[in-house]
Write a protein that holds these residues in place. Structure first.
Motif, PDB file in Angstrom:
ATOM      1  N   GLY A 110       0.812  -1.209   0.000  1.00  0.00           N
ATOM      2  CA  GLY A 110       0.000   0.000   0.000  1.00  0.00           C
ATOM      3  C   GLY A 110       0.841   1.251   0.000  1.00  0.00           C
ATOM      4  O   GLY A 110       2.063   1.211   0.014  1.00  0.00           O
ATOM      5  N   ILE A 111       0.129   2.381  -0.027  1.00  0.00           N
ATOM      6  CA  ILE A 111       0.786   3.683  -0.067  1.00  0.00           C
ATOM      7  C   ILE A 111       0.730   4.314   1.314  1.00  0.00           C
ATOM      8  O   ILE A 111      -0.321   4.355   1.959  1.00  0.00           O
ATOM      9  N   LYS A 149      13.971  16.380   0.636  1.00  0.00           N
ATOM     10  CA  LYS A 149      14.370  17.412  -0.301  1.00  0.00           C
ATOM     11  C   LYS A 149      13.302  18.492  -0.429  1.00  0.00           C
ATOM     12  O   LYS A 149      12.928  18.900  -1.518  1.00  0.00           O
ATOM     13  N   GLY A 150      12.785  18.899   0.734  1.00  0.00           N
ATOM     14  CA  GLY A 150      11.848  20.001   0.786  1.00  0.00           C
ATOM     15  C   GLY A 150      10.408  19.672   0.438  1.00  0.00           C
ATOM     16  O   GLY A 150       9.598  20.578   0.245  1.00  0.00           O
ATOM     17  N   LYS A 151      10.078  18.398   0.377  1.00  0.00           N
ATOM     18  CA  LYS A 151       8.732  18.028  -0.058  1.00  0.00           C
ATOM     19  C   LYS A 151       8.248  16.780   0.688  1.00  0.00           C
ATOM     20  O   LYS A 151       9.014  15.844   0.899  1.00  0.00           O
ATOM     21  N   SER A 152       6.966  16.764   1.054  1.00  0.00           N
ATOM     22  CA  SER A 152       6.370  15.550   1.622  1.00  0.00           C
ATOM     23  C   SER A 152       6.223  14.526   0.509  1.00  0.00           C
ATOM     24  O   SER A 152       5.796  14.856  -0.598  1.00  0.00           O
ATOM     25  N   ARG A 153       6.594  13.284   0.804  1.00  0.00           N
ATOM     26  CA  ARG A 153       6.587  12.240  -0.224  1.00  0.00           C
ATOM     27  C   ARG A 153       5.687  11.085   0.194  1.00  0.00           C
ATOM     28  O   ARG A 153       5.754  10.607   1.325  1.00  0.00           O
ATOM     29  N   ASP A 154       4.856  10.632  -0.743  1.00  0.00           N
ATOM     30  CA  ASP A 154       4.102   9.402  -0.561  1.00  0.00           C
ATOM     31  C   ASP A 154       5.035   8.250  -0.908  1.00  0.00           C
ATOM     32  O   ASP A 154       5.779   8.323  -1.898  1.00  0.00           O
ATOM     33  N   MET A 155       4.993   7.189  -0.105  1.00  0.00           N
ATOM     34  CA  MET A 155       5.859   6.041  -0.313  1.00  0.00           C
ATOM     35  C   MET A 155       5.020   4.778  -0.479  1.00  0.00           C
ATOM     36  O   MET A 155       3.972   4.643   0.151  1.00  0.00           O
ATOM     37  N   VAL A 156       5.498   3.868  -1.293  1.00  0.00           N
ATOM     38  CA  VAL A 156       4.845   2.573  -1.462  1.00  0.00           C
ATOM     39  C   VAL A 156       5.615   1.566  -0.620  1.00  0.00           C
ATOM     40  O   VAL A 156       6.842   1.494  -0.696  1.00  0.00           O
ATOM     41  N   MET A 157       4.895   0.799   0.188  1.00  0.00           N
ATOM     42  CA  MET A 157       5.504  -0.230   1.017  1.00  0.00           C
ATOM     43  C   MET A 157       5.426  -1.565   0.292  1.00  0.00           C
ATOM     44  O   MET A 157       4.358  -1.959  -0.184  1.00  0.00           O
ATOM     45  N   PHE A 158       6.556  -2.235   0.202  1.00  0.00           N
ATOM     46  CA  PHE A 158       6.665  -3.572  -0.362  1.00  0.00           C
ATOM     47  C   PHE A 158       7.261  -4.478   0.694  1.00  0.00           C
ATOM     48  O   PHE A 158       8.042  -4.025   1.534  1.00  0.00           O
TER      49      PHE A 158
END
Length: 179
Positions: A152-153, A161-170
């Motif tokens: 999921g995300i 690097k100055g930005k919120s990031r969505d990450m995918v979990m594997f």
């Protein structure tokens, strides 16, 4: 060996050596390679030397991805043990590969190899996971081909690097290996 097709039998993993600093600089200074990394591109050979002497030792396991004796990337396993006993049976895999070698099956081969080694070398390990930026489609594909399951995300999981990031979990689990 520099053609589009590459014999994957020539890919090996070994501990980093100080003599790898120039090779590390090739991929660690490339903004395309470091785009999804937590660190900025290297700007000096000192940073590569620091990586080899100090940063690689902070991982549970870290190796150079090599063609012949040239370090074209890095793969590591980081343990969650320590203070967090609830996560002691899980670890995270991370990898980076020079852009010249993208799309040739190298990362997939390396990840598959490290998964097998991790569950043998770390018998208490139950779960190996990877966090990938939602925009890093190539890395997501590598993990899928290597047998990882997309879970999921994680929304706005990291600030990089100055930005919120969505990450995918594997993840891949020990009882899924060889099944």
């Amino acid at each position: 060996m520099e053609q589009d097709t590459l014999d994957l039998a020539h890919i090996s993993l070994r501990p980093f050596q100080l003599s790898d600093a120039d090779d590390v600089m090739v991929w660690a200074t490339d903004e395309r390679v470091t785009k999804f990394c937590s660190w900025e591109p290297y700007t000096s050979k000192h940073a590569a030397v620091d990586f080899i002497l100090n940063i690689t030792t902070k991982f549970l396991w870290c190796r150079a991805i090599c063609i012949g004796d040239r370090a074209i990337g890095s793969v590591s396993v980081q343990s969650y043990s320590g203070d967090d006993k609830a996560r002691a049976k899980a670890a995270e895999i991370g990898y980076i590969l020079g852009s010249k070698y993208w799309g040739k099956g190298i990362a997939t081969k390396v990840v598959k190899q490290v998964v097998e080694m991790a569950f043998v070398d770390l018998p208490d390990l139950v779960r190996l996971e990877a966090l990938v930026d939602v925009e890093n489609v190539g890395s997501q594909r590598v993990l899928e081909k290597a047998g990882f399951q997309r879970e999921g995300i994680l929304r706005k999981f990291l600030f990089l690097k100055g930005k919120s990031r969505d990450m995918v979990m594997f993840s891949v689990l020990s009882d899924e290996i060889g099944a």
